[in-house]
Design a protein around this motif. Structure first.
Motif, mmCIF file in Angstrom:
data_model
loop_
_atom_site.group_PDB
_atom_site.id
_atom_site.type_symbol
_atom_site.label_atom_id
_atom_site.label_comp_id
_atom_site.label_asym_id
_atom_site.label_seq_id
_atom_site.Cartn_x
_atom_site.Cartn_y
_atom_site.Cartn_z
ATOM 1 N N UNK A 63 1.001 -1.333 0.437
ATOM 2 C CA UNK A 63 0.439 0.063 -0.166
ATOM 3 C C UNK A 63 1.092 1.200 -0.419
ATOM 4 N N UNK A 64 1.960 1.086 0.787
ATOM 5 C CA UNK A 64 2.445 2.300 0.802
ATOM 6 C C UNK A 64 4.520 1.974 0.923
ATOM 7 N N UNK A 65 5.578 2.129 0.116
ATOM 8 C CA UNK A 65 6.466 2.016 -0.372
ATOM 9 C C UNK A 65 7.336 3.619 1.173
ATOM 10 N N UNK A 66 8.343 2.782 1.697
ATOM 11 C CA UNK A 66 9.428 3.779 1.955
ATOM 12 C C UNK A 66 10.972 3.327 2.026
ATOM 13 N N UNK A 67 11.959 4.723 0.914
ATOM 14 C CA UNK A 67 13.178 3.258 0.357
ATOM 15 C C UNK A 67 14.429 4.600 1.358
ATOM 16 N N UNK A 68 15.003 3.977 1.431
ATOM 17 C CA UNK A 68 16.056 4.181 2.523
ATOM 18 C C UNK A 68 17.632 4.368 1.009
ATOM 19 N N UNK A 69 18.576 5.021 1.511
ATOM 20 C CA UNK A 69 19.840 4.999 0.860
ATOM 21 C C UNK A 69 20.837 5.500 1.747
ATOM 22 N N UNK A 70 21.817 4.109 1.945
ATOM 23 C CA UNK A 70 23.070 4.522 2.473
ATOM 24 C C UNK A 70 22.945 5.363 3.848
ATOM 25 N N UNK A 71 21.979 4.619 4.774
ATOM 26 C CA UNK A 71 21.961 4.440 6.172
ATOM 27 C C UNK A 71 20.953 6.028 6.445
ATOM 28 N N UNK A 72 20.079 6.614 5.310
ATOM 29 C CA UNK A 72 19.051 7.314 5.565
ATOM 30 C C UNK A 72 17.797 7.266 4.747
ATOM 31 N N UNK A 73 16.366 7.804 5.660
ATOM 32 C CA UNK A 73 15.175 8.147 4.743
ATOM 33 C C UNK A 73 14.834 9.386 3.849
ATOM 34 N N UNK A 74 14.674 8.109 3.007
ATOM 35 C CA UNK A 74 14.816 8.909 1.496
ATOM 36 C C UNK A 74 12.928 9.775 1.364
ATOM 37 N N UNK A 75 12.525 8.580 1.731
ATOM 38 C CA UNK A 75 11.036 9.112 1.403
ATOM 39 C C UNK A 75 9.579 8.200 0.764
ATOM 40 N N UNK A 76 8.493 8.530 1.671
ATOM 41 C CA UNK A 76 7.435 7.389 1.493
ATOM 42 C C UNK A 76 6.458 8.606 0.777
#
Length: 510
Positions: free
Chosen positions: A213-226
């Motif tokens: 239903x939702x997607x959260x993306x992380x990159x290099x230990x940081x929050x990118x977005x939802x």
């Protein structure tokens, strides 16, 4: 009352030499499937371990059902209704399904002054959970009698026994067929309808777009977005995962296969339902893909060639001369290397360092005075491997078990590259690996082929085989059902050959 079942705000976690999480956020609604995505080493598993009480966060807040909580250990998490189904299962195969479902919290009854396990209540409870999820298993059967995918369903049942409100699924479909994935999705939808919040970790973007239903993306230990899943595209997800555009999923096929290097003739297993009468050729500088459905005996055939399994008949010819491979050391001495399918079970040495895991297959190549290891030379090859494969780690001294699955896979590939094999057999080399790391591995395979190395690549992902291989050998029920190359390399042709014997389209006596 908060609209969220779970809120993780500003979570930070550091290890010596690396900041694994840097103010990461995650909000989970009830009645939802929330995909957590990112490259290997992005911090997904570390974040979930902070939620499950395996790690203690350095900073940040966890709000569960509207209240701020500190989760001290996994038992604390389970008692609160937070459960995890890991990619690498840890079953107790010699115990029953019911015992595995209730492990750690067996129902008891009093017999005089003594409390004993109430086996009747345990079986009844296990049966009730299985029925609720539409799973038809005998609760008294040994867990070891089930397939890996069925064992995974039992792990989900275990979470339900704890009345879990949050269930974390880590790469749940990495070993499943398409039919088994459909069954898993049915169960996930039932859990969502009951009010559970599912955190779904996967690199398979088509599945993410279908189930979440939702997607959260992380990159290099940081929050990118939802983002809401509706309206997302694979290109958008890839761009945010890797932080750049990826115009090509596969490197160009610049290698040109040459003369025949290896001939495999009439390989047959002593077991009735395994591989039989298998023959093929492998050319210099060729990437030979091996396709087939689960149970096609692809892995079993390659392990027999490598000397890990027995055979009743079969002949190997290497560079025009017949060779005998009865055990893996014979294969290694003849320039073979095998990247196994089961990374944790037969790939890594979990209690050893990255350095030890990279060098362990080639220690004899780094001897001084016949019996003293050349530490400087070993360090050089290990550091070169870490740099060339972009292995994310604090140092080569880090235990391999502390790395993400994808980085563990890169270490194992480095182990065999250090050995400089002439024939490299790779069984599911990109399983559980993110799109960026996949491209790096494809590029390594392409480079080796251009150097004249011979590659055999087993994969369950047909687009991957089509994108990387020069030729694809298809197996069905233990037999080689055909080869495809050129314009014939399409999913329809491969699937037709992968089911040929099932359809009765070929004479089983041939």
């Amino acid at each position: 009352m908060s609209e969220y079942l779970l809120e993780m705000k500003g979570i930070c976690k550091s290890f010596p030499g690396v900041k694994a999480l840097d103010h990461v956020n995650l909000n989970l609604h009830p009645h939802s499937v929330h995909a957590l995505m990112g490259e290997n080493g992005a911090g997904k598993s570390t974040l979930m371990k902070c939620l499950f009480g395996i790690y203690k966060k350095d900073e940040g807040t966890i709000i569960y059902e509207g209240e701020e909580v500190n989760i001290n250990n996994p038992l604390d998490a389970l008692q609160r209704g937070i459960a995890i189904v890991n990619q690498e299962l840890q079953p107790v195969p010699e115990r029953s399904i019911a015992e595995n479902i209730y492990i750690g919290r067996y129902p008891t009854k009093k017999i005089g002054p003594i409390s004993v396990v109430d086996h009747k209540a345990m079986r009844e409870g296990a049966k009730r959970v299985l029925d609720d999820l539409g799973i038809d298993f005998d609760v008294d059967a040994k867990l070891g009698s089930l397939t890996i995918s069925q064992q995974q369903l039992v792990e989900i049942c275990k979470a339900c026994v704890y009345d879990a409100k949050i269930i974390i699924l880590d790469e749940p479909t990495s070993s499943l067929t398409s039919q088994e994935v459909s069954k898993l999705f049915e169960i996930i939808n039932k859990l969502r309808d009951k009010g559970c919040g599912i955190i779904y970790i996967s690199h398979k973007m088509d599945e993410i777009l279908k189930i979440s239903d939702e997607v959260t993306i992380m990159r290099d230990g940081q929050y990118v977005g939802t983002w809401p899943t509706e309206g997302l595209t694979i290109d958008f997800i890839i761009k945010n995962e890797v932080g750049r555009e990826m115009t090509n999923m596969y490197p160009p096929k610049t290698n040109t296969p040459g003369e025949v290097v290896l001939k495999v003739e009439n390989y047959t297993s002593p077991f009735a339902y395994s591989f039989k009468d298998c023959s093929f050729e492998l050319k210099r500088g060729e990437i030979l893909g091996v396709a087939g459905l689960v149970g096609a005996q692809r892995t079993e055939l390659m392990e027999a060639i490598y000397g890990l399994r027995s055979k009743t008949s079969g002949k190997l010819t290497l560079n025009g001369e017949e060779i005998s491979i009865e055990k893996p050391i014979d294969a290694m001495n003849n320039g073979f290397a095998l990247l196994t399918e089961d990374r944790r079970g037969s790939g890594i040495f979990g209690v050893l360092s990255i350095k030890d895991n990279v060098s362990i297959a080639s220690l004899s190549d780094y001897l001084k005075y016949r019996f003293v290891l050349n530490g400087k030379a070993i360090n050089e090859v290990v550091e070169k491997s870490i740099a060339s494969l972009s292995i994310k780690c604090p140092s080569s001294k880090e235990l391999i078990q502390n790395l993400s699955g994808g980085n563990q896979q890169k270490v194992i590939i480095s182990r065999w590259l250090a050995k400089e094999p002439d024939i490299l057999i790779m069984d599911e080399p990109t399983r559980g690996i993110d799109v960026g790391a996949k491209y790096e591995i494809y590029s390594i395979i392409s480079r080796l082929a251009n150097e004249g190395k011979c590659i055999i690549m087993i994969s369950s992902e047909m687009p991957e085989l089509i994108g990387v291989a020069n030729r694809i050998m298809v197996m069905c029920e233990g037999k080689i059902s055909g080869f495809v190359e050129g314009d014939d390399m399409n999913q329809e042709k491969i699937m037709d050959l992968a089911t040929k014997f099932m359809q009765g389209g070929l004479d089983d006596e041939k």
